[in-house]
Scaffold this motif. Structure first.
Motif, PDB file in Angstrom:
ATOM      1  N   GLY A 151       0.782  -1.230   0.000  1.00 19.92           N
ATOM      2  CA  GLY A 151       0.000   0.000   0.000  1.00 19.92           C
ATOM      3  C   GLY A 151       0.812   1.277   0.000  1.00 19.92           C
ATOM      4  N   VAL A 152       2.093   1.200  -0.304  1.00 22.57           N
ATOM      5  CA  VAL A 152       2.959   2.383  -0.331  1.00 22.57           C
ATOM      6  C   VAL A 152       3.087   2.863  -1.776  1.00 22.57           C
ATOM      7  CG1 VAL A 152       5.263   3.286   0.170  1.00 22.57           C
ATOM      8  CG2 VAL A 152       4.229   1.592   1.700  1.00 22.57           C
ATOM      9  N   THR A 168      -4.349   1.892  -0.209  1.00 22.96           N
ATOM     10  CA  THR A 168      -3.472   2.192   0.929  1.00 22.96           C
ATOM     11  C   THR A 168      -4.241   2.077   2.239  1.00 22.96           C
ATOM     12  OG1 THR A 168      -2.081   3.640  -0.416  1.00 22.96           O
ATOM     13  CG2 THR A 168      -1.987   3.951   1.970  1.00 22.96           C
ATOM     14  N   MET A 169      -5.439   2.639   2.277  1.00 25.31           N
ATOM     15  CA  MET A 169      -6.254   2.577   3.494  1.00 25.31           C
ATOM     16  C   MET A 169      -6.571   1.137   3.887  1.00 25.31           C
ATOM     17  SD  MET A 169      -7.765   4.544   5.780  1.00 25.31           S
ATOM     18  CE  MET A 169      -8.235   6.150   5.130  1.00 25.31           C
ATOM     19  N   SER A 170      -6.738   0.257   2.905  1.00 24.39           N
ATOM     20  CA  SER A 170      -7.119  -1.128   3.198  1.00 24.39           C
ATOM     21  C   SER A 170      -6.040  -1.878   3.980  1.00 24.39           C
ATOM     22  CB  SER A 170      -7.431  -1.881   1.900  1.00 24.39           C
ATOM     23  OG  SER A 170      -6.241  -2.150   1.163  1.00 24.39           O
ATOM     24  N   TYR A 171      -4.802  -1.413   3.927  1.00 24.89           N
ATOM     25  CA  TYR A 171      -3.710  -2.084   4.637  1.00 24.89           C
ATOM     26  C   TYR A 171      -3.477  -1.520   6.044  1.00 24.89           C
ATOM     27  CZ  TYR A 171      -2.409  -4.534   0.360  1.00 24.89           C
ATOM     28  OH  TYR A 171      -2.406  -5.359  -0.750  1.00 24.89           O
ATOM     29  N   SER A 172      -4.195  -0.473   6.426  1.00 26.37           N
ATOM     30  CA  SER A 172      -4.093   0.048   7.787  1.00 26.37           C
ATOM     31  C   SER A 172      -4.948  -0.811   8.706  1.00 26.37           C
ATOM     32  CB  SER A 172      -4.546   1.508   7.845  1.00 26.37           C
ATOM     33  OG  SER A 172      -3.622   2.359   7.228  1.00 26.37           O
ATOM     34  N   PRO A 215       9.930   2.358  -7.200  1.00 25.46           N
ATOM     35  CA  PRO A 215      10.988   2.949  -6.380  1.00 25.46           C
ATOM     36  C   PRO A 215      10.761   2.848  -4.880  1.00 25.46           C
ATOM     37  CG  PRO A 215       9.608   4.665  -7.342  1.00 25.46           C
ATOM     38  CD  PRO A 215       9.173   3.375  -7.966  1.00 25.46           C
ATOM     39  N   ASN A 216       9.648   2.223  -4.465  1.00 27.95           N
ATOM     40  CA  ASN A 216       9.395   2.018  -3.036  1.00 27.95           C
ATOM     41  C   ASN A 216       9.771   0.617  -2.568  1.00 27.95           C
ATOM     42  OD1 ASN A 216       8.205   4.650  -2.553  1.00 27.95           O
ATOM     43  ND2 ASN A 216       6.469   3.917  -3.759  1.00 27.95           N
ATOM     44  N   LYS A 364       4.630  -5.272  -6.756  1.00 25.93           N
ATOM     45  CA  LYS A 364       3.888  -4.126  -6.233  1.00 25.93           C
ATOM     46  C   LYS A 364       4.295  -3.829  -4.794  1.00 25.93           C
ATOM     47  CE  LYS A 364      -0.116  -5.106  -9.169  1.00 25.93           C
ATOM     48  NZ  LYS A 364      -1.554  -5.491  -9.205  1.00 25.93           N
ATOM     49  N   TYR A 365       4.774  -4.854  -4.073  1.00 23.65           N
ATOM     50  CA  TYR A 365       5.318  -4.666  -2.727  1.00 23.65           C
ATOM     51  C   TYR A 365       6.327  -5.775  -2.469  1.00 23.65           C
ATOM     52  CZ  TYR A 365       1.478  -7.936  -1.614  1.00 23.65           C
ATOM     53  OH  TYR A 365       0.618  -8.992  -1.585  1.00 23.65           O
TER      54      TYR A 365
END
Length: 403
Positions: A151-152, A168-172, A215-216, A364-365
């Motif tokens: 989610g970054v 992103t919110m779904s991974y919090s 790049p993350n 993706k991650y």
């Protein structure tokens, strides 16, 4: 014989369980899946979600362990701290676990301690994040408490922010908020260490190279004692000040920084070792310190040799390259060089669980990277040569695309 409970049972907990067994302890492991990779190495296995504090507490009450630990998993840290508190065992405390697993709390702690962090905003709505985008033009959005870069995203326009905000919110996990912070340039670094009786000891540092497609997510991490351009002693001191300002009493640490305008800016900080067997393989090789033995002994309330850490002299020429494979995209026709990798004398660890017919995509991650290897040597040049030899011999051919 003491009983050790390890919460989380993926690949990266195997070395910790093996170490506890080597030390003569009985190990209980809990994880979500019945076929969890670490289960065969434990004496007793229980199926439980790492995030389920009450279920893991019930398991601890059943077995009455003398220590409860984990490693290389951010989401396990709050559960381990909770179970330790409820069982009256040694741990870092739930308050410290919250600081090290909630990105917003860590950012606030850094600001209070006067340590450099990017400008940030806690966002409950898309409009909150749009405010940050309008302010900085380029931002990073992150879940407040996930791991493996899930989610970054780097955001430069409103369309992408709208597309990625809900993901992103779904991974919090802890609460429905995300972190939006200004994008800062510069190279990225990791630093891993050990806390004994509240004192932090830095053990190894890497500089990262990221995937061009994302790049993350890191592709290469090169570990050396020093660097010709960057002041690693400044990084050691910066991270020591951060960790000790939190009051963390014990355990492993893994932090990530970017160097920007002459300072190291905090990106992430965890009260656990780095993943992909960083803490299990690289830290002991680079430092000569058996960090898992320290972790287990402290968790059991046993005395440890802190004097040896106070007098520690890190090997100045040693080098490790941790390289994640970058095979490209497509359907795998054949994987070449697995035997070469398995038999290589300088390979400290590797993972290459891909097979014919698998579809590979750009990651993706972090968890979607197709595998990695860790190679070590007594010089930078030799480590680089060994890594390149592996890349030349381990590769994938893809099926031809029809049409």
């Amino acid at each position: 014989m003491s009983k050790i409970m390890v919460i989380a049972g993926g690949d990266w907990q195997i070395e910790l369980i093996k170490k506890a067994k080597q030390m003569g302890h009985y190990v209980i492991c809990s994880n979500l899946y019945e076929d969890s990779p670490a289960f065969p190495y434990a004496d007793a296995c229980e199926v439980a979600n790492v995030l389920d504090k009450e279920k893991n507490l019930q398991i601890a009450q059943k077995y009455q362990p003398d220590a409860v630990i984990s490693d290389q998993s951010d989401i396990a840290v709050p559960t381990v701290a909770y179970v330790n508190e409820k069982m009256g065992l040694q741990g870092i405390g739930t308050d410290k676990a919250d600081i090290f697993t909630d990105k917003t709390l860590m950012r606030q702690r850094c600001k209070e301690a006067g340590l450099p962090v990017p400008d940030f905003k806690i966002c409950k709505t898309l409009d909150d994040a749009l405010e940050m985008l309008n302010k900085h033009k380029k931002i990073i959005i992150k879940p407040i408490d996930s791991q493996s870069s899930r989610g970054v995203y780097t955001i430069t326009d409103e369309k992408k922010l709208r597309d990625k905000f809900d993901d992103t919110m779904s991974y919090s996990n802890r609460r429905k908020e995300i972190l939006a912070e200004e994008y800062i340039g510069g190279d990225e670094f990791t630093i891993d260490g050990l806390v004994v009786n509240g004192t932090h000891y830095p053990l190894c540092i890497s500089i990262k190279e990221m995937y061009k497609e994302n790049p993350n997510v890191s592709k290469v991490q090169t570990y050396t004692y020093s660097h010709p351009v960057y002041d690693y002693e400044l990084l050691r001191n910066t991270n020591k000040a951060l960790v000790e300002s939190t009051g963390l009493p014990m355990g492993l640490t893994h932090s990530e920084y970017k160097f920007y305008k002459g300072k190291f800016y905090l990106i992430e900080a965890g009260a656990r070792g780095g993943g992909s067997n960083l803490s299990g393989k690289i830290v002991p090789y680079m430092s000569g310190v058996d960090n898992y033995e320290y972790l287990i002994k402290e968790a059991l309330g046993q005395s440890v040799d802190q004097k040896a850490l106070d007098q520690l002299h890190l090997p100045e020429q040693r080098c490790v390259v941790m390289r994640f494979f970058d095979f490209g995209e497509g359907i795998v026709q054949k994987v070449h060089g697995k035997e070469y990798l398995a038999q290589h004398a300088n390979v400290l660890d590797y993972q290459l669980e891909i097979h014919e017919g698998d579809r590979l995509e750009n990651p993706k991650y972090g968890r979607l990277r197709p595998g990695h290897f860790i190679v070590g040597a007594d010089s930078y040049d030799e480590a680089q040569k060994l890594a390149q030899d592996i890349l030349n011999n381990v590769y994938v051919t893809f099926e031809e695309q029809k049409g």
